[in-house]
Design a protein around this motif. Structure first.
Motif, short mmCIF file in Angstrom:
data_model
loop_
_atom_site.label_atom_id
_atom_site.label_comp_id
_atom_site.label_asym_id
_atom_site.label_seq_id
_atom_site.Cartn_x
_atom_site.Cartn_y
_atom_site.Cartn_z
N ALA A 310 0.88 -1.24 -0.14
CA ALA A 310 -0.08 0.12 -0.10
C ALA A 310 0.88 1.37 -0.02
CB ALA A 310 -0.93 -0.27 1.27
N ASN A 311 2.11 1.06 0.77
CA ASN A 311 2.83 2.25 0.68
C ASN A 311 3.47 2.70 -0.69
OD1 ASN A 311 4.26 4.32 2.38
ND2 ASN A 311 6.20 3.22 2.33
N VAL A 312 4.15 1.69 -1.15
CA VAL A 312 4.65 1.83 -2.70
C VAL A 312 3.29 2.25 -3.49
CG1 VAL A 312 5.69 0.65 -4.43
CG2 VAL A 312 6.41 0.16 -2.11
N SER A 313 2.36 1.61 -3.58
CA SER A 313 1.08 2.01 -4.45
C SER A 313 0.62 3.59 -4.12
CB SER A 313 -0.11 1.12 -4.37
OG SER A 313 0.37 -0.40 -4.47
N ALA A 314 0.84 3.92 -2.99
CA ALA A 314 0.21 5.20 -2.81
C ALA A 314 1.08 6.35 -2.97
CB ALA A 314 -0.05 5.51 -1.18
N GLY A 315 2.40 5.99 -3.75
CA GLY A 315 3.27 6.72 -4.24
C GLY A 315 4.73 7.40 -3.15
N ALA A 316 4.66 6.47 -2.07
CA ALA A 316 5.75 7.05 -1.23
C ALA A 316 7.22 7.04 -1.84
CB ALA A 316 5.83 6.09 0.05
N VAL A 317 8.07 7.98 -1.59
CA VAL A 317 9.19 8.18 -2.12
C VAL A 317 10.42 8.03 -1.08
CG1 VAL A 317 8.52 9.49 -4.01
CG2 VAL A 317 9.07 10.67 -2.03
N SER A 318 10.25 8.02 0.10
CA SER A 318 11.35 7.91 1.23
C SER A 318 10.77 7.38 2.35
CB SER A 318 11.74 9.26 1.34
OG SER A 318 11.01 10.06 2.25
N ARG A 319 11.47 7.16 3.40
CA ARG A 319 11.20 6.57 4.51
C ARG A 319 10.34 7.66 5.60
NH1 ARG A 319 15.20 4.04 6.81
NH2 ARG A 319 16.64 4.18 4.95
N ALA A 320 10.09 8.54 5.14
CA ALA A 320 9.33 9.74 5.93
C ALA A 320 8.02 9.01 5.92
CB ALA A 320 9.13 10.97 5.34
N SER A 321 7.37 8.40 4.93
CA SER A 321 6.01 7.99 4.93
C SER A 321 5.88 6.85 6.01
CB SER A 321 5.73 7.31 3.65
OG SER A 321 6.66 6.34 3.37
N THR A 322 6.78 5.77 6.20
CA THR A 322 6.71 4.83 7.27
C THR A 322 6.94 5.36 8.74
OG1 THR A 322 7.06 2.57 7.94
CG2 THR A 322 8.91 4.08 7.02
N VAL A 323 7.74 6.43 8.78
CA VAL A 323 7.78 7.03 10.00
C VAL A 323 6.43 7.62 10.45
CG1 VAL A 323 9.19 8.90 11.38
CG2 VAL A 323 10.45 7.32 9.79
N MET A 324 5.95 8.57 9.46
CA MET A 324 4.75 9.25 9.88
C MET A 324 3.51 8.59 10.02
SD MET A 324 4.64 12.66 7.41
CE MET A 324 5.07 11.75 5.98
N HIS A 325 3.57 7.46 9.55
CA HIS A 325 2.40 6.41 9.75
C HIS A 325 2.52 5.90 11.24
CE1 HIS A 325 3.33 2.28 10.26
NE2 HIS A 325 2.25 1.82 10.21
N GLY A 326 3.73 5.74 11.64
CA GLY A 326 3.88 5.31 13.12
C GLY A 326 3.53 6.57 14.27
N VAL A 327 3.62 7.67 13.56
CA VAL A 327 3.28 8.86 14.47
C VAL A 327 1.70 8.87 14.67
CG1 VAL A 327 3.29 11.39 14.63
CG2 VAL A 327 5.39 10.27 14.20
N TRP A 328 1.21 8.51 13.41
CA TRP A 328 -0.29 8.76 13.30
C TRP A 328 -0.77 7.68 14.35
CZ3 TRP A 328 0.52 13.09 11.82
CH2 TRP A 328 1.01 13.38 10.59
N VAL A 329 -0.32 6.41 14.20
CA VAL A 329 -0.80 5.31 15.28
C VAL A 329 -0.63 5.92 16.75
CG1 VAL A 329 -0.42 3.30 15.86
CG2 VAL A 329 -0.43 3.72 13.57
N LEU A 330 0.46 6.39 17.01
CA LEU A 330 0.73 6.85 18.35
C LEU A 330 -0.22 7.95 18.52
CD1 LEU A 330 2.96 6.43 20.60
CD2 LEU A 330 4.07 8.38 19.45
N LEU A 331 -0.50 8.66 17.83
CA LEU A 331 -1.60 9.94 18.32
C LEU A 331 -3.01 9.32 18.53
CD1 LEU A 331 -0.33 12.86 15.89
CD2 LEU A 331 -0.25 12.38 18.30
N ALA A 332 -3.24 8.26 17.45
CA ALA A 332 -4.66 7.59 17.56
C ALA A 332 -4.64 6.77 18.83
CB ALA A 332 -4.73 6.42 16.31
N ALA A 333 -3.59 6.14 19.27
CA ALA A 333 -3.49 5.51 20.53
C ALA A 333 -4.15 6.24 21.71
CB ALA A 333 -2.19 4.62 20.60
N GLY A 334 -3.48 7.53 21.48
CA GLY A 334 -3.92 8.36 22.72
C GLY A 334 -5.21 9.33 22.68
N LEU A 335 -5.48 9.62 21.29
CA LEU A 335 -6.72 10.34 21.05
C LEU A 335 -8.08 9.63 20.68
CD1 LEU A 335 -4.75 13.30 19.34
CD2 LEU A 335 -5.30 13.02 21.75
N LEU A 336 -7.99 8.44 20.26
CA LEU A 336 -9.08 7.78 19.59
C LEU A 336 -9.61 6.36 20.55
CD1 LEU A 336 -8.45 7.96 15.67
CD2 LEU A 336 -9.49 9.44 17.14
#
Length: 769
Positions: A310-336
């Motif tokens: 899914a990451n490749v298909s969505a057009g990711a071009v660097s490791r920033a995409s996987t790092v940010m996905h981890g940040v979003w999961v961290l925020l969701a674990a606290g806020l959702l």
């Protein structure tokens, strides 16, 4: 290509890709935690750590790591045997093992495991997961083993829980139908991941209908379980660590290789260069992520194929995409938390059940069947389902070794008489010392003096079999027979006979002295006979070694005709072997060779304007070849290749006598414009090699000659027309014979740049070299 600026750049494509991956990872992480029996928060911890830690430290920039279905069965067994907190400690130890293996640079060795074993392991894990989660889908709880789940299934099917079954069916239906939604609205809705849509829709229906079902429970982070010192049987814990290390490492490395292939095949984002995976660094990154995940009370982590795709298909071009996905999961674990606790457990179970079923891939089964490894695959699947992951892999390896030994020991060798008295010896399988008695017996059935064809249909021949076959071939030829060896089999060495030419392509043959002792000084007749013998031995070597390999391709070219993509114009110098320099084969190049790689200007014999020197009595052979290549063969590029130490250039500079009354003298006059180009630019820089000055005047003239001949080429009408419509390219090339180094002329037409042996490596991947 360029790489985005900064060490961890934020490209717009990375932001959108990270959101897509986050929406997939969130429900899957909860579902996998549910399937293992771990606290549900452990799945969120592992997803966040996998994104951030493995994303920052790993060697596969676009691979997304987190809790994976491939480790579900292993983790569930560990929790059942040792408890959750000890499982966390074992995850930390497995992570340390992965880091150690990464520093030991053994990542490539892990890929040596037979694909049939890997596919069988994943299929067995998937079948076990699906069987266990089916009980939750039906409103019950899974049993302790796959056999117990299978035995309890009929009773559970007879008495399902209606509410749990309804939301589960809705989840499965949405997962399967969401990617196939038709119309404009369907294209818009499909932008949301199917997993998220299925969980959201089933949860919403459950809330609206007021169904009373067990739901997600996320306990307070204050009571979150952390690891404790491992306790239990030492040998059992060692086996557990080895299992986690093996499964997590192999799955991560295979996923990284697959991500590389998907990235290379992806269209778009061509202005950004994505580095290839550094597998040892990826293994270290996965180990570090498992250490952190275990310390924080998370599930074991591995590279996840679904999220990475899914990451490749969505057009990711660097490791920033996987790092940010981890940040979003961290925020969701606290806020959702309040939103996540609305999800029925049956919905997550249905999601994981579908993932488990999808791990049994028909493409993998077809592949192992094509390679005759069904037995290995089936044994691994059965072992994983009945015994466990590590035991199943061990069973698969044992069966794979047994199959390999069986194939080595059982070789079919037959002989049949054909029309005309010829004999055909057919060898199917590997020729090892075990097959030597059978081979000798069958070869002995071929009568002396008969013509024989030996067809080898195997990929391996050991020394004993080779000596047997070669000895029989020599003896049969000595009795007047003829032997031709064909097929896919490969010899392990060349014949030791001094009379035969045995140089492999591009070995240091030193004018074939590897097989031919230097000829003693003798009469002219003896020198002629020596030349004939050398020619005959070379032809014999071609018929014996090369002809069987290229016969099929040459037959195709004979039927279809030639369609080369390039016209390659170079010097007639014997040291310039075009097929070696360009790594080309039959049908690839339309080659023109002459003294000095000269291209006479068009209409040179009639005093054409534009040429610095008018040459009378020009030669039309080069012009005819150019017109044929450009107009008839429709080549897409033309290359003019000069070389160091060119005798023609030496003659133009006066290093050799110039007899203009001879054919050679008249021909060299076509090079006078190149000499004038060089001498007319005294004091100003001419064509040069990047990074160094020309070694002497001969090299300066060789470079200037290539540029001049490109101008002559462009003056030909057929070439000019193709250049105008953009369907033809001209290239300049210089080959330094002594250095075995090729140089290509850049777009400025002034600098020859060296051709690197491999593409430039990114800074972070230099260690991989």
């Amino acid at each position: 290509m360029r790489r985005p600026g900064g060490r961890f750049p934020v490209h717009p494509a990375d932001v959108s890709a990270s959101i897509t991956v986050f929406l997939i990872a969130l429900p899957l992480s909860l579902g996998i935690a549910l399937a293992t029996g771990a606290p549900l928060q452990a799945g969120l911890v592992a997803a966040a750590v996998g994104g951030i830690v493995a994303g920052l430290l790993g060697g596969a920039p676009l691979q997304v790591s987190g809790p994976a279905a491939g480790l579900t069965l292993v983790t569930a067994d560990l929790i059942h045997l040792y408890g959750w907190r000890t499982t966390c400690a074992l995850t930390v130890i497995a992570g340390v093992s992965q880091v150690a293996l990464g520093w030991a640079r053994v990542a490539r060795s892990a890929l040596a495991v037979s694909p049939a074993i890997v596919h069988g392991m994943l299929a067995g894990i998937g079948a076990t997961i699906a069987l266990a989660q089916l009980h939750v889908v039906l409103g019950d709880s899974p049993q302790s083993s796959a056999i117990a789940n299978a035995m309890a299934l009929p009773g559970q099917l007879a008495n399902p829980h209606p509410a749990a079954l309804s939301v589960s069916v809705l989840t499965v239906a949405t997962l399967l139908l969401w990617p196939r939604l038709p119309g404009t609205w369907g294209r818009v809705l499909r932008t949301a991941p199917a997993a998220l849509a299925a969980v959201a829709l089933a949860t919403a229906c459950s809330v609206v209908a007021g169904l009373h079902l067990p739901q997600v429970e996320l306990p307070s982070w204050r009571s979150h379980a952390l690891p404790e010192a491992p306790h239990g049987a030492v040998l059992g814990m060692i086996a557990a660590v080895l299992t986690v290390t093996l499964v997590a490492s192999v799955e991560s490395l295979l996923s990284a290789v697959a991500v590389d292939k998907m990235t290379a095949a992806r269209k778009g984002a061509a202005d950004v260069r994505v580095p290839r995976a550094h597998l040892d660094r990826e293994l270290r990154g996965q180990g570090a992520a498992n250490i952190v995940s275990g310390l924080l009370g998370g599930l074991p982590i591995t590279g996840v194929a679904v999220r990475s795709t899914a990451n490749v298909s969505a057009g990711a071009v660097s490791r920033a995409s996987t790092v940010m996905h981890g940040v979003w999961v961290l925020l969701a674990a606290g806020l959702l938390v309040s939103v996540l606790e609305l999800i029925p457990l049956a919905v997550l179970a249905a999601l994981v059940m579908v993932v488990g079923v999808q791990m049994v891939k028909l493409t993998h089964i077809r592949t192992v069947r094509r390679h005759r490894e069904v037995l290995v695959y089936a044994a691994t699947v059965t072992g994983v389902v009945l015994l466990g992951v590590l035991e199943g892999v061990a069973v698969g390896i044992a069966v794979a070794v047994a199959v390999a030994l069986h194939r080595l020991a059982h070789t079919r060798i037959t002989v049949e008489e054909q029309d005309g008295g010829a004999y055909r010896v057919l060898v199917r399988g590997q020729l090892t010392f075990l097959a030597v008695p059978r081979l000798s017996r069958v070869l002995g059935q071929v009568p002396d003096g008969a013509r024989a064809v030996v067809e080898l249909h195997g990929s391996f021949m050991d020394h004993a079999a080779y000596e047997t076959l070669q000895g029989w071939q020599d003896a049969h030829a000595a009795h007047g027979g003829a032997v031709e060896i064909t097929g896919r089999g490969r010899r392990i060495a060349e014949p030791a006979s001094a009379a035969a030419h045995s140089c492999r392509p591009w070995t240091p043959w030193r004018n074939h002295s590897c097989t031919q002792p230097p000829a003693a000084t003798g009469s002219e007749g003896e020198g002629s006979r020596e030349g004939n013998r050398q020619l005959a031995s070379g032809l014999s070597a071609f018929q014996r070694n090369t002809a069987p390999l290229v016969r099929e391709e040459l037959a195709r070219l004979a039927r279809e005709g030639q369609s080369p993509s390039q016209l390659f114009l170079t010097c007639a110098d014997s040291r310039l072997v075009t097929s070696m320099i360009t790594s080309s084969g039959p049908g690839d190049l339309f080659t023109v060779r002459n003294v000095g790689n000269l291209v006479p200007p068009p209409a040179a014999g009639s005093g054409a304007t534009g040429a610095a020197v008018v040459v009378q009595g020009g030669d039309d052979s080069v012009g005819a070849a150019i017109e044929f290549a450009v107009d008839v063969l429709e080549v897409r590029s033309i290359t003019v290749c000069g070389h160091s130490g060119c005798g023609a250039m030496k003659a133009l500079l006066g290093a050799m006598p110039d007899d203009r009354g001879t054919s050679l003298g008249r021909w060299l006059r076509h090079g006078l414009p190149s000499l004038e180009r060089l001498t007319g630019r005294q004091g100003t820089p001419g064509p040069r090699i990047a990074g160094r000055d020309a070694t002497d005047r001969v090299e300066e003239l060789c470079l200037a000659n290539v540029v001049q001949q490109l101008e002559h080429l462009a003056a030909h009408e057929s070439v000019a027309n193709r250049l105008a419509d953009g369907s033809l390219e001209l290239h300049g090339m210089y080959f330094h014979v002594g250095e075995a180094q090729a140089y290509l002329l850049d777009e400025s037409g002034e600098v020859f740049a060296p051709v690197a042996a491999t593409p430039p490596e990114p800074a972070e991947d230099v260690a991989r070299a």
